[in-house]
Write a protein that holds these residues in place. Sequence first.
Motif, PDB file in Angstrom:
ATOM      1  N   VAL A 137      83.066  41.973  44.597  1.00 26.52           N
ATOM      2  CA  VAL A 137      83.774  42.251  45.850  1.00 26.52           C
ATOM      3  C   VAL A 137      83.522  41.091  46.808  1.00 26.52           C
ATOM      4  O   VAL A 137      82.374  40.737  47.081  1.00 26.52           O
ATOM      5  N   GLN A 138      84.609  40.500  47.290  1.00 29.11           N
ATOM      6  CA  GLN A 138      84.525  39.423  48.280  1.00 29.11           C
ATOM      7  C   GLN A 138      85.140  39.905  49.587  1.00 29.11           C
ATOM      8  O   GLN A 138      86.294  40.345  49.606  1.00 29.11           O
ATOM      9  N   VAL A 139      84.384  39.839  50.666  1.00 26.46           N
ATOM     10  CA  VAL A 139      84.844  40.309  51.966  1.00 26.46           C
ATOM     11  C   VAL A 139      85.518  39.158  52.711  1.00 26.46           C
ATOM     12  O   VAL A 139      84.967  38.052  52.793  1.00 26.46           O
ATOM     13  N   ILE A 140      86.715  39.412  53.256  1.00 23.67           N
ATOM     14  CA  ILE A 140      87.501  38.391  53.950  1.00 23.67           C
ATOM     15  C   ILE A 140      87.873  38.894  55.331  1.00 23.67           C
ATOM     16  O   ILE A 140      88.394  40.010  55.475  1.00 23.67           O
ATOM     17  N   ASP A 146      97.582  36.894  59.617  1.00 20.01           N
ATOM     18  CA  ASP A 146      97.286  36.257  58.332  1.00 20.01           C
ATOM     19  C   ASP A 146      96.067  36.908  57.684  1.00 20.01           C
ATOM     20  O   ASP A 146      94.970  36.870  58.239  1.00 20.01           O
ATOM     21  N   PRO A 147      96.242  37.494  56.487  1.00 15.79           N
ATOM     22  CA  PRO A 147      95.096  38.096  55.792  1.00 15.79           C
ATOM     23  C   PRO A 147      94.184  37.068  55.124  1.00 15.79           C
ATOM     24  O   PRO A 147      93.152  37.441  54.565  1.00 15.79           O
ATOM     25  N   HIS A 148      94.575  35.800  55.154  1.00 14.52           N
ATOM     26  CA  HIS A 148      93.757  34.710  54.602  1.00 14.52           C
ATOM     27  C   HIS A 148      93.461  34.901  53.115  1.00 14.52           C
ATOM     28  O   HIS A 148      92.323  34.698  52.661  1.00 14.52           O
ATOM     29  N   LEU A 149      94.485  35.272  52.368  1.00 18.68           N
ATOM     30  CA  LEU A 149      94.360  35.370  50.922  1.00 18.68           C
ATOM     31  C   LEU A 149      94.664  34.017  50.290  1.00 18.68           C
ATOM     32  O   LEU A 149      95.522  33.274  50.785  1.00 18.68           O
ATOM     33  N   ASP A 178     103.068  34.906  49.595  1.00 18.96           N
ATOM     34  CA  ASP A 178     102.595  33.590  49.162  1.00 18.96           C
ATOM     35  C   ASP A 178     101.326  33.687  48.333  1.00 18.96           C
ATOM     36  O   ASP A 178     101.035  32.804  47.513  1.00 18.96           O
ATOM     37  N   SER A 179     100.545  34.752  48.534  1.00 21.45           N
ATOM     38  CA  SER A 179      99.289  34.905  47.799  1.00 21.45           C
ATOM     39  C   SER A 179      99.494  35.378  46.365  1.00 21.45           C
ATOM     40  O   SER A 179      98.593  35.239  45.538  1.00 21.45           O
ATOM     41  N   LEU A 180     100.670  35.934  46.071  1.00 21.43           N
ATOM     42  CA  LEU A 180     100.896  36.559  44.772  1.00 21.43           C
ATOM     43  C   LEU A 180     101.102  35.537  43.660  1.00 21.43           C
ATOM     44  O   LEU A 180     101.727  34.486  43.857  1.00 21.43           O
TER      45      LEU A 180
END
Length: 240
Positions: A137-140, A146-149, A178-180
């Motif tokens: 699990v990485q917390v962002i 912007d979710p910053h993915l 864009d993250s997909l």
Amino acid sequence: MRYLVPALALALVVFGPHSLSSQTQSPQRYETRANHDPNGTGTFYMGREIAQVMGPGGIEWLDRAQRDTEEHPSLVLDALQLHSGEVVADLGAGSGYFTFRMAPKVGKTGKVLAVDVQEEMLQTLKQRAAAKRIANVQVIKASETDPHLPTGTVDLVLFVDVYHELAYPYEVMQSVRDSLKSNGRVAFVEYRKEDPNVPIKEVHKMSVGQLEKEMAAVGLVLVRRIETLPLQHILIFGRR
């Protein structure tokens, strides 16, 4: 009565308080109305009023014992069809209700990106990951827009009772798209606006048609609709 369960109108903590200023808000995309639902923000996107959000004091609500019987997380996880090695994002992760359920599904070679904007929630996620000894699990920390993915790396983005509260849905969803990966997908769990018997305040519901319209604006199309939950839609979108 639609509002017999007022607590259910509160959803996960998402992208900040809805104090949309004229300096940052796009007049072409968002509209502010003085006459609006008291449970909404007065800001409208594509004809839909954006709902108010829950603060960090809602952790107790997010962790309530009866949530399992109300929201049937196992049915949601089944619908997501997660695989070992996938990178999945939990947007508006809150205290990690779905984050820590998805982590074993993607396994040691996969990763769950737990995304939120509120520092209290981020600290709770980090503490729980450490206490549970969950390494994938990485917390962002996200912003309102912007979710910053990471670009082009995510297999699945999950929104559970969150999307209708985003202060800037267009900007967030552009970033999500864009993250997909090319075959990546976005899953929404939202209370059914089409059903007047769902005991949730109206601004905290979403219809299939409204969500399809808003996703079309960012190049996403509905690929699966799952109606296994008693009160909520599960809607899966993919890139065109």
